[in-house]
Design a protein around this motif. Structure first.
Motif, short mmCIF file in Angstrom:
data_model
loop_
_atom_site.label_atom_id
_atom_site.label_comp_id
_atom_site.label_asym_id
_atom_site.label_seq_id
_atom_site.Cartn_x
_atom_site.Cartn_y
_atom_site.Cartn_z
N PRO A 267 0.82 -1.23 0.00
CA PRO A 267 0.00 0.00 0.00
C PRO A 267 0.84 1.27 0.00
CG PRO A 267 -0.82 -1.59 1.61
CD PRO A 267 0.50 -2.10 1.12
N PHE A 268 1.99 1.21 0.68
CA PHE A 268 2.86 2.38 0.76
C PHE A 268 3.39 2.76 -0.62
CE2 PHE A 268 7.03 4.33 1.50
CZ PHE A 268 6.68 5.37 2.34
N VAL A 269 3.60 1.80 -1.50
CA VAL A 269 4.13 2.06 -2.84
C VAL A 269 3.00 2.34 -3.84
CG1 VAL A 269 5.42 1.07 -4.76
CG2 VAL A 269 6.19 0.70 -2.40
N LEU A 270 1.95 1.52 -3.80
CA LEU A 270 0.91 1.59 -4.81
C LEU A 270 -0.01 2.79 -4.64
CD1 LEU A 270 -0.06 -2.19 -5.09
CD2 LEU A 270 1.43 -0.86 -6.60
N CYS A 271 -0.38 3.11 -3.40
CA CYS A 271 -1.36 4.18 -3.20
C CYS A 271 -0.85 5.56 -3.60
CB CYS A 271 -1.84 4.18 -1.74
SG CYS A 271 -2.89 2.75 -1.36
N PRO A 272 0.39 5.96 -3.27
CA PRO A 272 0.87 7.25 -3.80
C PRO A 272 0.92 7.28 -5.33
CG PRO A 272 2.21 6.56 -1.94
CD PRO A 272 1.32 5.40 -2.27
N LEU A 273 1.27 6.14 -5.95
CA LEU A 273 1.29 6.09 -7.41
C LEU A 273 -0.12 6.25 -7.97
CD1 LEU A 273 2.76 5.61 -10.07
CD2 LEU A 273 2.49 3.14 -9.70
N LEU A 274 -1.09 5.54 -7.38
CA LEU A 274 -2.48 5.67 -7.83
C LEU A 274 -3.00 7.08 -7.60
CD1 LEU A 274 -5.06 4.39 -8.92
CD2 LEU A 274 -5.58 3.61 -6.60
N TYR A 275 -2.62 7.68 -6.48
CA TYR A 275 -3.02 9.07 -6.18
C TYR A 275 -2.52 10.01 -7.28
CZ TYR A 275 -2.96 13.52 -3.59
OH TYR A 275 -3.11 14.82 -3.18
#
Length: 500
Positions: free
Chosen positions: A67-75
Protein backbone atom coordinates in the motif's frame (compact mmCIF):
# COMPACT_ATOMS: atom_id res chain seq x y z
CA UNK A 1 -5.37 1.47 22.61
CA UNK A 2 -8.44 1.29 20.35
CA UNK A 3 -9.68 4.72 21.47
CA UNK A 4 -6.24 6.24 20.91
CA UNK A 5 -6.09 4.70 17.45
CA UNK A 6 -9.57 5.98 16.60
CA UNK A 7 -8.65 9.54 17.62
CA UNK A 8 -5.48 9.42 15.53
CA UNK A 9 -7.43 8.11 12.52
CA UNK A 10 -10.08 10.83 12.84
CA UNK A 11 -7.48 13.56 13.16
CA UNK A 12 -5.37 12.23 10.30
CA UNK A 13 -8.44 11.71 8.09
CA UNK A 14 -9.68 15.26 8.69
CA UNK A 15 -6.24 16.74 8.08
CA UNK A 16 -5.76 14.70 4.90
CA UNK A 17 -9.13 15.74 3.45
CA UNK A 18 -8.48 19.37 4.33
CA UNK A 19 -5.02 19.23 2.72
CA UNK A 20 -6.32 17.67 -0.50
CA UNK A 21 -9.16 20.18 -0.68
CA UNK A 22 -6.74 23.10 -0.39
CA UNK A 23 -3.86 21.78 -2.51
CA UNK A 24 -5.12 19.76 -5.48
CA UNK A 25 -8.90 20.18 -5.71
CA UNK A 26 -8.47 23.10 -8.12
CA UNK A 27 -6.08 21.34 -10.51
CA UNK A 28 -7.96 18.09 -11.16
CA UNK A 29 -11.51 16.94 -11.79
CA UNK A 30 -10.99 13.75 -9.79
CA UNK A 31 -13.36 13.81 -6.77
CA UNK A 32 -11.71 14.82 -3.51
CA UNK A 33 -13.30 11.92 -1.63
CA UNK A 34 -11.68 9.42 -4.03
CA UNK A 35 -8.24 10.99 -3.63
CA UNK A 36 -8.76 11.00 0.14
CA UNK A 37 -9.72 7.33 0.15
CA UNK A 38 -6.62 6.36 -1.85
CA UNK A 39 -4.29 8.24 0.49
CA UNK A 40 -5.95 6.86 3.61
CA UNK A 41 -5.93 3.24 2.37
CA UNK A 42 -2.48 2.33 3.81
CA UNK A 43 -3.36 3.77 7.21
CA UNK A 44 -6.73 2.02 7.24
CA UNK A 45 -5.15 -1.31 6.27
CA UNK A 46 -2.43 -1.07 8.93
CA UNK A 47 -4.93 0.08 11.57
CA UNK A 48 -7.27 -2.82 10.77
CA UNK A 49 -4.38 -5.28 11.08
CA UNK A 50 -3.41 -3.79 14.44
CA UNK A 51 -6.97 -4.04 15.76
CA UNK A 52 -7.33 -7.67 14.67
CA UNK A 53 -3.87 -9.06 15.43
CA UNK A 54 -2.48 -6.57 17.96
CA UNK A 55 0.49 -4.23 17.73
CA UNK A 56 2.96 -6.97 18.62
CA UNK A 57 2.20 -8.96 15.44
CA UNK A 58 3.77 -7.25 12.42
CA UNK A 59 1.87 -7.47 9.11
CA UNK A 60 3.44 -9.41 6.22
CA UNK A 61 5.94 -7.58 4.06
CA UNK A 62 3.56 -7.33 1.08
CA UNK A 63 0.91 -5.70 3.26
CA UNK A 64 3.46 -3.33 4.76
CA UNK A 65 5.20 -2.17 1.60
CA UNK A 66 2.50 -2.72 -1.03
CA UNK A 67 0.00 0.00 0.00
CA UNK A 68 2.86 2.38 0.76
CA UNK A 69 4.13 2.06 -2.84
CA UNK A 70 0.91 1.59 -4.81
CA UNK A 71 -1.36 4.18 -3.20
CA UNK A 72 0.87 7.25 -3.80
CA UNK A 73 1.29 6.09 -7.41
CA UNK A 74 -2.48 5.67 -7.83
CA UNK A 75 -3.02 9.07 -6.18
CA UNK A 76 -0.69 10.72 -8.71
CA UNK A 77 -2.32 8.92 -11.64
CA UNK A 78 -5.82 9.98 -10.52
CA UNK A 79 -4.69 13.60 -10.35
CA UNK A 80 -3.14 13.42 -13.80
CA UNK A 81 -6.18 11.70 -15.35
CA UNK A 82 -8.43 14.41 -13.96
CA UNK A 83 -6.14 17.28 -14.94
CA UNK A 84 -7.01 19.15 -18.16
CA UNK A 85 -3.65 19.02 -19.95
CA UNK A 86 -3.52 21.30 -23.01
CA UNK A 87 -1.65 20.07 -26.05
CA UNK A 88 0.99 22.45 -27.40
CA UNK A 89 0.69 23.63 -30.98
CA UNK A 90 2.22 21.36 -33.62
CA UNK A 91 5.02 23.83 -34.41
CA UNK A 92 6.12 24.25 -30.80
CA UNK A 93 8.19 22.04 -28.57
CA UNK A 94 7.00 21.06 -25.15
CA UNK A 95 8.80 23.25 -22.62
CA UNK A 96 10.48 21.89 -19.54
CA UNK A 97 8.93 24.32 -17.09
CA UNK A 98 7.05 23.05 -14.03
CA UNK A 99 3.86 21.37 -15.24
CA UNK A 100 1.41 23.40 -13.14
CA UNK A 101 -1.51 25.60 -14.09
CA UNK A 102 -0.29 29.11 -13.36
CA UNK A 103 -3.82 30.47 -13.42
CA UNK A 104 -5.13 27.96 -10.91
CA UNK A 105 -2.28 28.67 -8.52
CA UNK A 106 -3.43 32.29 -8.30
CA UNK A 107 -7.06 31.48 -7.53
CA UNK A 108 -8.70 31.21 -4.13
CA UNK A 109 -10.14 27.82 -3.14
CA UNK A 110 -13.33 26.68 -4.89
CA UNK A 111 -13.00 29.32 -7.62
CA UNK A 112 -13.74 28.67 -11.25
CA UNK A 113 -10.70 28.86 -13.51
CA UNK A 114 -10.98 31.93 -15.76
CA UNK A 115 -10.31 31.42 -19.44
CA UNK A 116 -7.79 33.50 -21.35
CA UNK A 117 -9.36 35.83 -23.89
CA UNK A 118 -7.40 35.52 -27.15
CA UNK A 119 -4.83 38.22 -27.85
CA UNK A 120 -5.13 39.97 -31.19
CA UNK A 121 -2.23 40.73 -33.50
CA UNK A 122 -2.34 44.37 -32.41
CA UNK A 123 -2.29 43.37 -28.76
CA UNK A 124 0.63 41.03 -29.38
CA UNK A 125 2.58 43.91 -30.87
CA UNK A 126 1.73 46.02 -27.82
CA UNK A 127 2.77 43.14 -25.60
CA UNK A 128 6.15 42.80 -27.28
CA UNK A 129 6.72 46.53 -26.79
CA UNK A 130 6.37 45.97 -23.04
CA UNK A 131 9.74 44.14 -23.04
CA UNK A 132 12.60 46.62 -23.54
CA UNK A 133 15.49 44.83 -25.23
CA UNK A 134 17.97 46.15 -22.65
CA UNK A 135 15.87 44.71 -19.80
CA UNK A 136 14.47 41.43 -21.12
CA UNK A 137 15.13 40.55 -24.76
CA UNK A 138 11.88 38.87 -25.86
CA UNK A 139 12.45 36.04 -28.35
CA UNK A 140 9.25 33.99 -28.39
CA UNK A 141 5.59 34.29 -27.35
CA UNK A 142 3.70 31.04 -26.74
CA UNK A 143 -0.06 30.81 -26.30
CA UNK A 144 -1.67 28.37 -23.87
CA UNK A 145 -5.36 28.02 -22.95
CA UNK A 146 -4.74 29.70 -19.59
CA UNK A 147 -1.50 31.64 -20.04
CA UNK A 148 0.72 33.53 -22.45
CA UNK A 149 4.37 32.56 -22.02
CA UNK A 150 7.00 35.12 -22.97
CA UNK A 151 10.51 33.69 -23.32
CA UNK A 152 13.75 35.51 -23.89
CA UNK A 153 17.04 36.55 -22.30
CA UNK A 154 17.41 38.48 -19.07
CA UNK A 155 19.62 41.56 -19.61
CA UNK A 156 19.52 43.14 -16.11
CA UNK A 157 18.90 42.08 -12.53
CA UNK A 158 15.65 40.11 -12.03
CA UNK A 159 14.01 42.61 -9.69
CA UNK A 160 14.44 45.55 -12.06
CA UNK A 161 13.35 43.45 -15.03
CA UNK A 162 10.16 42.29 -13.33
CA UNK A 163 9.30 45.78 -12.09
CA UNK A 164 9.79 47.31 -15.54
CA UNK A 165 7.90 44.65 -17.49
CA UNK A 166 5.03 44.50 -14.99
CA UNK A 167 4.57 48.28 -15.04
CA UNK A 168 4.60 48.31 -18.85
CA UNK A 169 2.02 45.51 -19.08
CA UNK A 170 -0.22 47.16 -16.47
CA UNK A 171 0.00 50.46 -18.35
CA UNK A 172 -1.01 48.72 -21.59
CA UNK A 173 -3.53 46.11 -20.36
CA UNK A 174 -4.63 47.39 -16.95
CA UNK A 175 -5.42 44.67 -14.40
CA UNK A 176 -6.31 42.10 -17.06
CA UNK A 177 -3.31 39.87 -16.23
CA UNK A 178 -1.20 38.63 -13.39
CA UNK A 179 2.43 38.98 -14.48
CA UNK A 180 4.47 36.02 -13.26
CA UNK A 181 8.25 35.75 -13.47
CA UNK A 182 9.55 32.19 -13.02
CA UNK A 183 12.47 29.94 -13.85
CA UNK A 184 11.99 26.86 -16.01
CA UNK A 185 13.64 23.58 -15.08
CA UNK A 186 16.64 24.52 -17.21
CA UNK A 187 17.15 27.67 -15.13
CA UNK A 188 16.04 30.20 -17.76
CA UNK A 189 13.67 32.93 -16.47
CA UNK A 190 10.44 33.49 -18.39
CA UNK A 191 7.34 35.66 -18.00
CA UNK A 192 3.81 34.26 -17.89
CA UNK A 193 0.63 36.29 -18.23
CA UNK A 194 -2.41 34.65 -16.64
CA UNK A 195 -5.93 36.12 -16.45
CA UNK A 196 -6.73 38.01 -13.28
CA UNK A 197 -10.04 36.56 -12.00
CA UNK A 198 -10.74 39.74 -10.05
CA UNK A 199 -10.80 41.78 -13.26
CA UNK A 200 -13.37 39.60 -15.06
CA UNK A 201 -16.96 40.52 -14.17
CA UNK A 202 -19.66 37.94 -14.65
CA UNK A 203 -22.09 38.34 -17.50
CA UNK A 204 -24.66 41.00 -16.64
CA UNK A 205 -22.83 41.96 -13.42
CA UNK A 206 -20.24 44.47 -12.41
CA UNK A 207 -16.91 43.34 -11.04
CA UNK A 208 -17.30 42.30 -7.41
CA UNK A 209 -14.71 41.71 -4.74
CA UNK A 210 -15.17 38.64 -2.58
CA UNK A 211 -15.12 39.52 1.13
CA UNK A 212 -11.99 38.11 2.72
CA UNK A 213 -12.36 38.74 6.43
CA UNK A 214 -15.34 37.22 8.24
CA UNK A 215 -14.86 38.46 11.81
CA UNK A 216 -18.06 36.98 13.26
CA UNK A 217 -17.27 33.56 11.85
CA UNK A 218 -13.68 33.77 13.15
CA UNK A 219 -14.90 34.89 16.58
CA UNK A 220 -17.42 32.04 16.72
CA UNK A 221 -14.67 29.51 16.01
CA UNK A 222 -12.52 31.09 18.74
CA UNK A 223 -15.30 30.74 21.32
CA UNK A 224 -16.09 27.15 20.33
CA UNK A 225 -12.40 26.24 20.41
CA UNK A 226 -12.02 27.89 23.82
CA UNK A 227 -14.82 25.63 25.06
CA UNK A 228 -13.42 22.41 23.57
CA UNK A 229 -9.86 23.10 24.73
CA UNK A 230 -11.09 23.99 28.22
CA UNK A 231 -12.89 20.63 28.46
CA UNK A 232 -9.79 18.77 27.25
CA UNK A 233 -7.61 20.88 29.56
CA UNK A 234 -9.75 19.84 32.51
CA UNK A 235 -9.18 16.20 31.60
CA UNK A 236 -5.44 16.84 31.41
CA UNK A 237 -5.63 18.48 34.86
CA UNK A 238 -7.18 15.30 36.25
CA UNK A 239 -10.88 16.22 36.30
CA UNK A 240 -13.05 13.13 35.81
CA UNK A 241 -16.39 12.97 34.03
CA UNK A 242 -18.15 12.32 37.34
CA UNK A 243 -16.59 15.42 38.90
CA UNK A 244 -17.56 17.65 35.99
CA UNK A 245 -21.14 16.37 36.03
CA UNK A 246 -21.43 16.95 39.76
CA UNK A 247 -19.83 20.41 39.66
CA UNK A 248 -19.37 21.98 36.19
CA UNK A 249 -17.22 24.76 37.65
CA UNK A 250 -14.30 22.32 37.97
CA UNK A 251 -13.96 22.57 34.18
CA UNK A 252 -12.37 25.97 34.80
CA UNK A 253 -9.26 24.05 35.79
CA UNK A 254 -8.81 23.50 32.06
CA UNK A 255 -8.53 27.23 31.32
CA UNK A 256 -4.72 27.46 31.81
CA UNK A 257 -4.23 24.84 29.11
CA UNK A 258 -6.86 26.37 26.82
CA UNK A 259 -5.59 29.95 27.12
CA UNK A 260 -1.93 28.95 26.72
CA UNK A 261 -2.56 26.74 23.67
CA UNK A 262 -4.85 29.23 21.95
CA UNK A 263 -2.37 32.05 22.63
CA UNK A 264 0.40 30.07 20.93
CA UNK A 265 -1.75 29.17 17.91
CA UNK A 266 -3.26 32.66 17.64
CA UNK A 267 0.08 34.47 17.71
CA UNK A 268 1.49 32.01 15.17
CA UNK A 269 -1.32 32.74 12.71
CA UNK A 270 -1.38 36.47 13.49
CA UNK A 271 2.29 36.55 12.54
CA UNK A 272 1.34 35.24 9.08
CA UNK A 273 -1.65 37.57 8.88
CA UNK A 274 0.26 40.76 9.78
CA UNK A 275 3.08 39.91 7.36
CA UNK A 276 0.55 39.23 4.59
CA UNK A 277 -1.21 42.53 5.22
CA UNK A 278 2.16 44.33 5.21
CA UNK A 279 2.73 43.12 1.66
CA UNK A 280 -0.90 43.86 0.69
CA UNK A 281 -1.70 40.18 0.18
CA UNK A 282 -5.40 39.50 0.71
CA UNK A 283 -5.69 37.03 3.58
CA UNK A 284 -8.44 35.71 5.81
CA UNK A 285 -8.46 36.14 9.55
CA UNK A 286 -7.08 33.18 11.55
CA UNK A 287 -9.68 30.38 11.75
CA UNK A 288 -9.52 27.79 14.53
CA UNK A 289 -10.56 24.17 14.02
CA UNK A 290 -12.37 22.98 17.18
CA UNK A 291 -12.82 19.27 17.91
CA UNK A 292 -14.39 17.73 21.05
CA UNK A 293 -11.59 15.18 21.50
CA UNK A 294 -7.81 14.76 21.17
CA UNK A 295 -6.29 18.20 22.00
CA UNK A 296 -9.54 20.16 21.72
CA UNK A 297 -8.43 21.67 18.41
CA UNK A 298 -6.67 20.67 15.22
CA UNK A 299 -4.96 24.05 15.07
CA UNK A 300 -5.67 27.28 13.20
CA UNK A 301 -5.00 28.59 9.71
CA UNK A 302 -5.29 31.56 7.40
CA UNK A 303 -5.87 31.52 3.66
CA UNK A 304 -4.19 33.90 1.21
CA UNK A 305 -6.58 35.01 -1.51
CA UNK A 306 -4.14 36.89 -3.75
CA UNK A 307 -0.68 35.98 -5.07
CA UNK A 308 2.51 36.70 -3.14
CA UNK A 309 4.40 39.49 -4.94
CA UNK A 310 7.99 38.18 -4.62
CA UNK A 311 10.25 35.74 -2.79
CA UNK A 312 11.10 38.23 -0.04
CA UNK A 313 7.41 38.49 0.79
CA UNK A 314 7.07 34.70 0.59
CA UNK A 315 9.94 34.35 3.07
CA UNK A 316 8.65 36.98 5.49
CA UNK A 317 5.10 35.61 5.49
CA UNK A 318 6.39 32.06 5.91
CA UNK A 319 8.79 32.72 8.78
CA UNK A 320 6.63 35.25 10.67
CA UNK A 321 4.22 32.59 11.99
CA UNK A 322 6.60 29.98 13.45
CA UNK A 323 8.96 32.66 14.77
CA UNK A 324 6.18 34.53 16.59
CA UNK A 325 4.68 31.29 17.92
CA UNK A 326 8.11 30.05 19.06
CA UNK A 327 8.79 33.24 21.02
CA UNK A 328 5.56 32.65 22.97
CA UNK A 329 5.96 28.87 23.23
CA UNK A 330 9.37 28.84 24.96
CA UNK A 331 8.50 30.95 28.04
CA UNK A 332 5.15 29.16 28.49
CA UNK A 333 6.89 25.79 28.19
CA UNK A 334 9.58 26.75 30.71
CA UNK A 335 6.97 27.98 33.20
CA UNK A 336 4.88 24.86 32.70
CA UNK A 337 7.89 22.57 33.10
CA UNK A 338 8.90 24.37 36.30
CA UNK A 339 5.44 23.59 37.72
CA UNK A 340 5.46 19.98 36.50
CA UNK A 341 6.35 16.90 38.55
CA UNK A 342 8.90 14.20 37.90
CA UNK A 343 7.90 10.53 37.81
CA UNK A 344 9.91 7.35 37.28
CA UNK A 345 10.51 6.32 33.68
CA UNK A 346 8.40 3.32 32.70
CA UNK A 347 7.52 1.34 29.59
CA UNK A 348 4.55 3.68 29.12
CA UNK A 349 6.79 6.78 28.98
CA UNK A 350 7.03 8.33 25.55
CA UNK A 351 6.32 11.27 23.28
CA UNK A 352 2.53 11.15 23.60
CA UNK A 353 2.19 10.41 27.31
CA UNK A 354 1.62 13.71 29.13
CA UNK A 355 1.63 11.90 32.48
CA UNK A 356 5.04 10.39 31.80
CA UNK A 357 6.80 12.31 29.05
CA UNK A 358 10.33 11.28 28.20
CA UNK A 359 11.93 14.49 26.87
CA UNK A 360 15.12 12.84 25.61
CA UNK A 361 13.94 12.56 22.00
CA UNK A 362 14.49 16.32 21.50
CA UNK A 363 17.63 18.36 22.13
CA UNK A 364 15.75 21.59 22.86
CA UNK A 365 13.14 19.92 25.07
CA UNK A 366 15.87 18.14 27.00
CA UNK A 367 17.76 21.38 27.68
CA UNK A 368 14.61 23.31 28.67
CA UNK A 369 13.43 20.47 30.94
CA UNK A 370 16.77 20.33 32.73
CA UNK A 371 16.81 24.12 33.07
CA UNK A 372 13.30 24.19 34.56
CA UNK A 373 13.48 21.12 36.81
CA UNK A 374 17.16 21.10 37.74
CA UNK A 375 18.46 18.22 39.81
CA UNK A 376 14.98 16.65 40.06
CA UNK A 377 15.24 15.39 36.48
CA UNK A 378 17.72 12.53 36.43
CA UNK A 379 18.41 9.71 34.00
CA UNK A 380 15.65 7.51 35.43
CA UNK A 381 12.93 10.17 35.65
CA UNK A 382 10.20 11.35 33.25
CA UNK A 383 7.91 14.37 33.50
CA UNK A 384 4.24 14.58 34.51
CA UNK A 385 3.37 17.73 32.56
CA UNK A 386 1.46 20.64 34.04
CA UNK A 387 -1.43 21.67 31.71
CA UNK A 388 0.48 24.80 30.64
CA UNK A 389 3.50 22.61 29.91
CA UNK A 390 1.26 20.42 27.74
CA UNK A 391 0.24 23.51 25.77
CA UNK A 392 3.87 24.59 25.45
CA UNK A 393 4.90 21.10 24.37
CA UNK A 394 2.17 21.10 21.71
CA UNK A 395 3.37 24.55 20.62
CA UNK A 396 6.88 23.15 20.22
CA UNK A 397 5.54 20.28 18.10
CA UNK A 398 3.45 22.69 15.99
CA UNK A 399 6.50 24.91 15.45
CA UNK A 400 8.63 21.96 14.37
CA UNK A 401 5.97 20.59 12.03
CA UNK A 402 5.38 23.94 10.36
CA UNK A 403 9.12 24.50 9.93
CA UNK A 404 9.46 21.23 8.02
CA UNK A 405 10.81 22.33 4.60
CA UNK A 406 8.12 20.49 2.64
CA UNK A 407 5.66 21.92 0.11
CA UNK A 408 3.31 24.58 1.40
CA UNK A 409 4.31 24.31 5.05
CA UNK A 410 6.04 27.39 6.46
CA UNK A 411 9.40 25.67 6.15
CA UNK A 412 8.59 24.88 2.52
CA UNK A 413 7.98 28.59 1.88
CA UNK A 414 11.26 29.43 3.61
CA UNK A 415 13.51 27.07 1.61
CA UNK A 416 11.65 27.95 -1.60
CA UNK A 417 12.34 31.64 -0.99
CA UNK A 418 15.97 30.95 -0.03
CA UNK A 419 17.00 28.48 -2.73
CA UNK A 420 14.32 28.64 -5.44
CA UNK A 421 11.40 26.39 -6.30
CA UNK A 422 13.36 23.50 -7.85
CA UNK A 423 15.85 23.23 -4.98
CA UNK A 424 13.01 23.59 -2.49
CA UNK A 425 11.26 20.59 -4.03
CA UNK A 426 14.45 18.51 -3.78
CA UNK A 427 14.97 19.50 -0.15
CA UNK A 428 11.37 18.56 0.64
CA UNK A 429 11.78 15.10 -0.87
CA UNK A 430 14.94 14.44 1.17
CA UNK A 431 13.37 15.69 4.41
CA UNK A 432 10.31 13.48 3.98
CA UNK A 433 12.53 10.42 3.62
CA UNK A 434 14.63 11.41 6.64
CA UNK A 435 11.54 11.83 8.80
CA UNK A 436 10.31 8.43 7.64
CA UNK A 437 13.64 6.88 8.67
CA UNK A 438 13.43 8.65 12.04
CA UNK A 439 9.88 7.33 12.48
CA UNK A 440 11.18 3.78 12.08
CA UNK A 441 13.41 4.41 15.10
CA UNK A 442 10.74 6.40 16.97
CA UNK A 443 7.31 4.84 16.14
CA UNK A 444 5.43 7.74 17.78
CA UNK A 445 6.54 9.89 14.84
CA UNK A 446 4.92 7.60 12.25
CA UNK A 447 1.76 9.71 11.92
CA UNK A 448 3.93 12.78 11.40
CA UNK A 449 5.92 10.99 8.68
CA UNK A 450 2.72 9.84 6.94
CA UNK A 451 1.28 13.36 6.92
CA UNK A 452 4.48 14.73 5.35
CA UNK A 453 4.32 12.04 2.67
CA UNK A 454 0.74 13.06 1.85
CA UNK A 455 1.57 16.73 1.44
CA UNK A 456 2.35 18.04 -2.07
CA UNK A 457 6.09 18.63 -2.27
CA UNK A 458 5.85 21.65 -4.63
CA UNK A 459 5.23 25.13 -3.25
CA UNK A 460 3.31 27.72 -5.23
CA UNK A 461 5.49 30.37 -6.91
CA UNK A 462 5.48 34.06 -6.12
CA UNK A 463 4.70 36.51 -8.92
CA UNK A 464 8.38 37.41 -9.08
CA UNK A 465 9.89 34.02 -8.31
CA UNK A 466 13.34 34.81 -9.70
CA UNK A 467 14.72 37.61 -7.48
CA UNK A 468 16.77 36.25 -4.59
CA UNK A 469 16.83 37.15 -0.89
CA UNK A 470 19.23 39.47 0.90
CA UNK A 471 21.84 38.27 3.38
CA UNK A 472 19.92 38.91 6.60
CA UNK A 473 16.94 36.89 5.36
CA UNK A 474 19.28 34.03 4.47
CA UNK A 475 20.65 34.13 8.03
CA UNK A 476 17.14 34.20 9.49
CA UNK A 477 16.17 31.23 7.33
CA UNK A 478 19.17 29.22 8.50
CA UNK A 479 18.28 30.12 12.10
CA UNK A 480 14.77 28.77 11.53
CA UNK A 481 16.24 25.49 10.24
CA UNK A 482 18.52 25.36 13.31
CA UNK A 483 15.46 25.73 15.55
CA UNK A 484 13.81 22.87 13.66
CA UNK A 485 16.88 20.67 14.06
CA UNK A 486 17.10 21.44 17.80
CA UNK A 487 13.49 20.28 18.25
CA UNK A 488 13.49 17.10 16.17
CA UNK A 489 17.03 15.79 16.71
CA UNK A 490 17.93 13.79 19.83
CA UNK A 491 20.40 15.27 22.33
CA UNK A 492 22.96 12.48 22.02
CA UNK A 493 25.84 12.77 24.50
CA UNK A 494 24.40 15.99 25.96
CA UNK A 495 22.20 13.84 28.21
CA UNK A 496 25.30 12.55 29.94
CA UNK A 497 26.59 16.08 30.50
CA UNK A 498 23.19 17.08 31.94
CA UNK A 499 22.99 13.92 34.07
CA UNK A 500 19.80 12.85 32.28
Amino acid sequence: MELWLLLILLSLGFFTYFTIQRSVANITRTPVWLLWLVLMTPVLIWSAWMLVYGKNTPPPLALTVGPFVLCPLLYWLLIQWGRPVPKPPMNQEVDNQPQMSLTQQMLPPNSETPTLRPITKQEETELRNCFPWGVYYLQNVEYRPQAVLCRGKLRTNPESAYQTVRENIEAEFGDRFFVIFQESFNGKPFFALVPNPQSQPKVGQEKETEPVTRPLFALGLVLITLLTTTVIGAEIAGVTAEQSQADPTVLLRGLPYAVALMAILSIHELGHYIAARFYKVRATLPYFIPVPFFLGTLGAFIQMRSPVPHRKALFDIGIAGPLAGFLVTVPLLIWGLAHSAVVPVSDASGLLNFQSLNPRFSLLLTVLSKWALGSQLTAKMAIHLHPVAVAGYIGLVVTAFNLMPVGQLDGGHIVHAMFGQRTGIAIGQVVRLLVLVRAMLEPDLLVWAIILLLLPVADEPALNDVSELDNWRDVAGLLALVILASIVLPPGTITELLNM
